[in-house]
Enzyme design. Structure first.
Site, PDB file in Angstrom:
ATOM      1  N   ASP A 132       3.737 -23.378 -34.003  1.00  0.00           N
ATOM      2  CA  ASP A 132       4.545 -22.205 -34.166  1.00  0.00           C
ATOM      3  C   ASP A 132       5.730 -22.151 -33.547  1.00  0.00           C
ATOM      4  O   ASP A 132       5.733 -22.552 -32.102  1.00  0.00           O
ATOM      5  CB  ASP A 132       3.615 -20.894 -34.069  1.00  0.00           C
ATOM      6  CG  ASP A 132       4.308 -19.609 -34.612  1.00  0.00           C
ATOM      7  OD1 ASP A 132       5.194 -19.958 -35.746  1.00  0.00           O
ATOM      8  OD2 ASP A 132       4.106 -18.521 -34.228  1.00  0.00           O
ATOM      9  N   TYR A 134       9.720 -20.453 -32.473  1.00  0.00           N
ATOM     10  CA  TYR A 134      10.257 -19.292 -31.915  1.00  0.00           C
ATOM     11  C   TYR A 134      11.792 -19.186 -32.009  1.00  0.00           C
ATOM     12  O   TYR A 134      12.444 -19.287 -31.171  1.00  0.00           O
ATOM     13  CB  TYR A 134       9.963 -19.343 -30.621  1.00  0.00           C
ATOM     14  CG  TYR A 134      10.348 -17.797 -29.489  1.00  0.00           C
ATOM     15  CD1 TYR A 134       9.619 -16.733 -30.069  1.00  0.00           C
ATOM     16  CD2 TYR A 134      10.799 -17.907 -28.525  1.00  0.00           C
ATOM     17  CE1 TYR A 134       9.723 -15.381 -29.089  1.00  0.00           C
ATOM     18  CE2 TYR A 134      11.155 -16.599 -27.693  1.00  0.00           C
ATOM     19  CZ  TYR A 134      10.497 -15.535 -27.952  1.00  0.00           C
ATOM     20  OH  TYR A 134      10.556 -14.222 -27.408  1.00  0.00           O
ATOM     21  N   HIS A 139      15.025 -12.221 -32.930  1.00  0.00           N
ATOM     22  CA  HIS A 139      13.704 -12.020 -32.346  1.00  0.00           C
ATOM     23  C   HIS A 139      13.590 -12.270 -30.745  1.00  0.00           C
ATOM     24  O   HIS A 139      12.992 -11.530 -30.006  1.00  0.00           O
ATOM     25  CB  HIS A 139      12.647 -12.710 -33.242  1.00  0.00           C
ATOM     26  CG  HIS A 139      11.392 -12.672 -32.746  1.00  0.00           C
ATOM     27  ND1 HIS A 139      10.792 -11.607 -32.595  1.00  0.00           N
ATOM     28  CD2 HIS A 139      10.476 -13.703 -32.070  1.00  0.00           C
ATOM     29  CE1 HIS A 139       9.317 -11.844 -32.182  1.00  0.00           C
ATOM     30  NE2 HIS A 139       9.259 -13.057 -31.900  1.00  0.00           N
ATOM     31  N   TYR A 249      -0.039 -14.412 -21.317  1.00  0.00           N
ATOM     32  CA  TYR A 249       0.905 -15.715 -21.768  1.00  0.00           C
ATOM     33  C   TYR A 249       1.529 -16.537 -20.408  1.00  0.00           C
ATOM     34  O   TYR A 249       1.798 -17.437 -20.806  1.00  0.00           O
ATOM     35  CB  TYR A 249       1.919 -14.964 -22.585  1.00  0.00           C
ATOM     36  CG  TYR A 249       2.884 -14.484 -21.942  1.00  0.00           C
ATOM     37  CD1 TYR A 249       3.031 -12.929 -21.439  1.00  0.00           C
ATOM     38  CD2 TYR A 249       4.285 -15.301 -21.901  1.00  0.00           C
ATOM     39  CE1 TYR A 249       4.150 -12.479 -20.938  1.00  0.00           C
ATOM     40  CE2 TYR A 249       5.435 -14.850 -21.504  1.00  0.00           C
ATOM     41  CZ  TYR A 249       5.464 -13.261 -20.886  1.00  0.00           C
ATOM     42  OH  TYR A 249       6.518 -12.871 -20.284  1.00  0.00           O
ATOM     43  N   THR A 354       8.831 -15.701 -35.690  1.00  0.00           N
ATOM     44  CA  THR A 354       9.043 -14.243 -36.554  1.00  0.00           C
ATOM     45  C   THR A 354      10.636 -14.479 -36.786  1.00  0.00           C
ATOM     46  O   THR A 354      11.424 -14.685 -36.005  1.00  0.00           O
ATOM     47  CB  THR A 354       8.916 -13.228 -35.298  1.00  0.00           C
ATOM     48  OG1 THR A 354       7.622 -13.311 -34.812  1.00  0.00           O
ATOM     49  CG2 THR A 354       9.246 -11.736 -35.712  1.00  0.00           C
TER      50      THR A 354
HETATM   51 CA    CA Z   1       4.772 -16.466 -34.113  1.00  0.00          CA
END
Ligand code: CA
Length: 422
Positions: A132, A134, A139, A249, A354
């Protein structure tokens, strides 16, 4: 031009004006029916699916010269592995068979056409690895400014497409329920973590590309060749538990806040079918390193929306975004992913990250739309949402539109069920 994309084509199958599936789309999926529970490959036209195994059995696909087993495979991977020229040939043939100017298949349609609402769509890909990114500047800036007001974008962001390795085992097809995850969180002001169901369950509006051509370990895919390695796109919901995420995280990034579920659309729309929607992306400043520099338009103008529907039937479309806003394009993502010699395999998925646009109604997550819960959204019955409640269904849709032709992805939906131990 790709033959199947010819905008003047019309089908003898009725295609409603707002359908995602005109004859110019012809996406690929895997389905089964109650009367024949064997999974097999299909495409879509209007409100129908087309059974490719039956079409082939009726000798309608002979010209394409594929092994018969390909059409009754559980997944699309083997079809994709044949390469773009072969899949193009198949799409072109399907377009000819469904074209109103050709009646060779029409009389036999009852054998291979099924109403979409009468079939079960299955997870279409065997996903070995999932990454994934970014890659939306809006975003990254929104999220960064919530957590680091003075320093929203970290120094690397405009130099490389930031990403992390996700988990493929929990990628599910649209319609699969999602159980609210439990985990550790650190309540505001507390010094010790607590355990329980996430209180801040969120969606992330994304697209994912499907790797259609492998590269050997130790080799890389150049930015110029990258689109040759991208078979097509799907809608992608990267479900996220914000309270678990903010506690876990640092220092290694997302883990249990993300890997409990990701929802994809049942349809893979080929990159070929999306050609009409190419647009230039945002200007990249500062200039990127040579291995990430590219020529031509590599973004795609695809409208995206997210609807929340409650268990009582209240709903609201909470987000209108567009895939064209991506700062980093897919070719750059794949070039960067492989530049160190990392090998990619057919069926690997790469999420965009996103997709947020410039306006507050175009933000692609509840975290941003409600600004961490400080500006709740209202559904049609007046109830408020800061994040996603048990019983809510999140529906993502996406489509491009040019010259009256709409090419879409269908839906990626998931209903949230209460935590298992609640
Ligand atoms: Ca994501």
């Amino acid at each position: 031009m790709i033959k199947a994309n010819d905008p003047t084509r019309k089908s003898w199958v009725e295609v409603p004006a707002d359908s995602d599936f005109p004859i110019q789309n012809l996406p690929f999926g895997v389905f089964r029916t109650q009367s024949n529970p064997t999974p097999r490959l299909c495409t879509a036209i209007g409100n129908n699916i087309v059974d490719l195994a039956v079409m082939n059995f009726m000798d309608l696909l002979d010209d394409v010269e594929l092994d018969n087993e390909i059409y009754s495979n559980r997944y699309l991977n083997d079809l994709i592995a044949l390469g773009k020229p072969k899949v193009r040939q198949l799409r072109d043939r399907l377009a000819d068979l469904l074209d109103e100017k050709n009646d060779e298949a029409k009389d036999m349609a009852w054998h291979f056409l099924h109403p979409m609402d009468k079939v079960e769509m299955l997870m279409p890909l065997q996903v070995g690895d999932y990454t994934d990114f970014y890659s939306s500047l809006e975003h990254a800036t929104n999220v960064g400014s919530m957590f680091r007001p003075d320093n929203p974008l970290l120094p690397n962001w405009k130099h490389l497409p930031v990403g992390y390795h996700g988990r493929a085992s929990s990628i599910v097809v649209s319609g699969t329920p999602v159980v609210r995850p439990q985990g550790q969180t650190l309540p505001q002001g507390a010094t010790q973590p607590v355990f329980g169901p996430t209180k801040l369950l969120d969606f992330e509006l994304e697209m994912a590309f499907v790797v259609g051509k492998p590269n050997a370990m130790g080799t890389f895919v150049s930015v110029e060749n990258a689109e040759d390695h991208i078979f097509g796109l799907m809608l992608f919901n990267d479900w996220s538990a914000r309270d678990i995420q903010s506690w876990e995280y640092v220092p290694l990034g997302p883990f249990l806040a993300k890997n409990f579920a990701s929802t994809v659309s049942p349809w893979v729309v080929t990159l070929d079918a999306l050609e009409p929607f190419r647009v230039a992306g945002p200007v990249q400043d500062p200039q990127v390193l040579p291995y990430l520099q590219f020529q031509g338009a590599k973004n795609f103008d695809l409208k995206l929306e997210v609807e929340i529907a409650s268990k009582t039937g209240a709903n609201a479309t909470v987000c209108h975004s567009n895939f064209k806003y991506m700062y980093w394009n897919m070719a750059q993502q794949l070039a960067h992913h492989t530049v160190n010699g990392c090998n990619m395999n057919i069926g690997d998925l790469c999420g965009s990250g996103t997709i947020s646009g410039p306006t507050p109604d175009s933000f692609g997550s509840m975290l941003e739309l409600t600004w961490r819960g400080s500006k709740p959204l209202k559904l049609s019955d007046g109830t408020e949402r800061k994040f996603i409640n048990d019983g809510d269904t999140v529906v993502m849709r996406g489509w491009g539109e040019r010259n009256g032709i709409r090419i879409g992805f269908g839906e990626a939906t998931g209903k949230v069920l209460p935590s298992a131990n609640k």
